[in-house]
Design an enzyme around this catalytic site. Structure first.
Site, mmCIF file in Angstrom:
data_model
loop_
_atom_site.group_PDB
_atom_site.id
_atom_site.type_symbol
_atom_site.label_atom_id
_atom_site.label_comp_id
_atom_site.label_asym_id
_atom_site.label_seq_id
_atom_site.Cartn_x
_atom_site.Cartn_y
_atom_site.Cartn_z
ATOM 1 C CB SER A 113 -19.964 -86.282 -21.923
ATOM 2 O OG SER A 113 -19.305 -85.057 -21.625
ATOM 3 C CG HIS A 114 -13.784 -85.885 -22.196
ATOM 4 N ND1 HIS A 114 -14.190 -86.143 -23.486
ATOM 5 C CD2 HIS A 114 -12.462 -86.186 -22.163
ATOM 6 C CE1 HIS A 114 -13.156 -86.566 -24.193
ATOM 7 N NE2 HIS A 114 -12.094 -86.598 -23.407
ATOM 8 C CB SER A 115 -18.293 -83.361 -18.334
ATOM 9 O OG SER A 115 -19.208 -82.910 -17.364
#
Lengths: 134, 134
Positions: free
Chosen positions: B8-10
């Protein structure tokens, strides 16, 4: 304004996703992201009353789109919507049948360019059919 | 063992999702969840080298399923896989074309009952077609 409610079992998923969307959708007069992850105690789970409160904290003309992860988060969002008697308010709340991360991200980006809920929802629904890998 | 990589980007999305799956998939001898959110500095983004390292930290017979969120996380996962020369290792790594949260959760649950990657992937792909709301 378009309000995007992120209903996840996990507080970290909802908050991380809000951060991710806000990085792209910086026009805070057009879009507001409300992370609603976990129970009111901060545990894994969902809380219909918390969702209901977020649905009701709205101003005239706002449109609210609700994205959920799995299982009981979906039931909690439906239960929250059922508890609203104000038909005018209810008509401005949409449970969006899209993947949580992919759908809400698409909605957040589009909501910076249009306030038309049908258009935003349509883009969010498209995330269901977008293939990631060949 | 089935290894599930969450790209994930996060960081918070990947870690929150890992926690959510681990709550259901408690058989740690059958499933291992590896959250790979954010860049190596902990910022929003993805890092192909970090994904490559996670793909390579595997034992004989392990199967690795990779779930991504959007955009460059998908490209980072593909780039990481392309960097692997060992064809035997490569054949045991699968990029799964499913929604991150819904797909990885389904995979994690199924992986506690079978080690057959085809069966696990098939369940993860079904999450694309499951409708949340009527």
């Amino acid at each position: 304004m378009t309000r995007i409610l992120l209903v996840s079992h996990s507080p970290r998923i909802a908050e991380g996703l809000a951060e991710m969307i806000e990085q792209m959708a910086t026009d805070t007069s057009a879009v507001r992201i409300l992370p609603l992850g976990g129970t009111s105690d901060g545990d894994l789970g969902t809380d219909p009353i918390r969702i209901l409160n977020a649905m009701q904290e709205t101003e005239e003309g706002d449109c609210t789109l609700v994205f959920c992860d799995i299982g009981s988060s979906i039931m909690s969002a439906e239960a929250a919507l059922d508890m609203i008697d104000d038909e005018a308010l209810k008509s401005r709340i949409h449970l969006v049948d899209a993947p949580l991360v992919e759908g809400a991200f698409a909605a957040g980006v589009v909501a910076t360019t249009t306030a038309d809920p049908e258009e935003i929802i349509s883009q969010a629904l498209e995330s269901r059919d977008q293939r990631k890998f060949e």
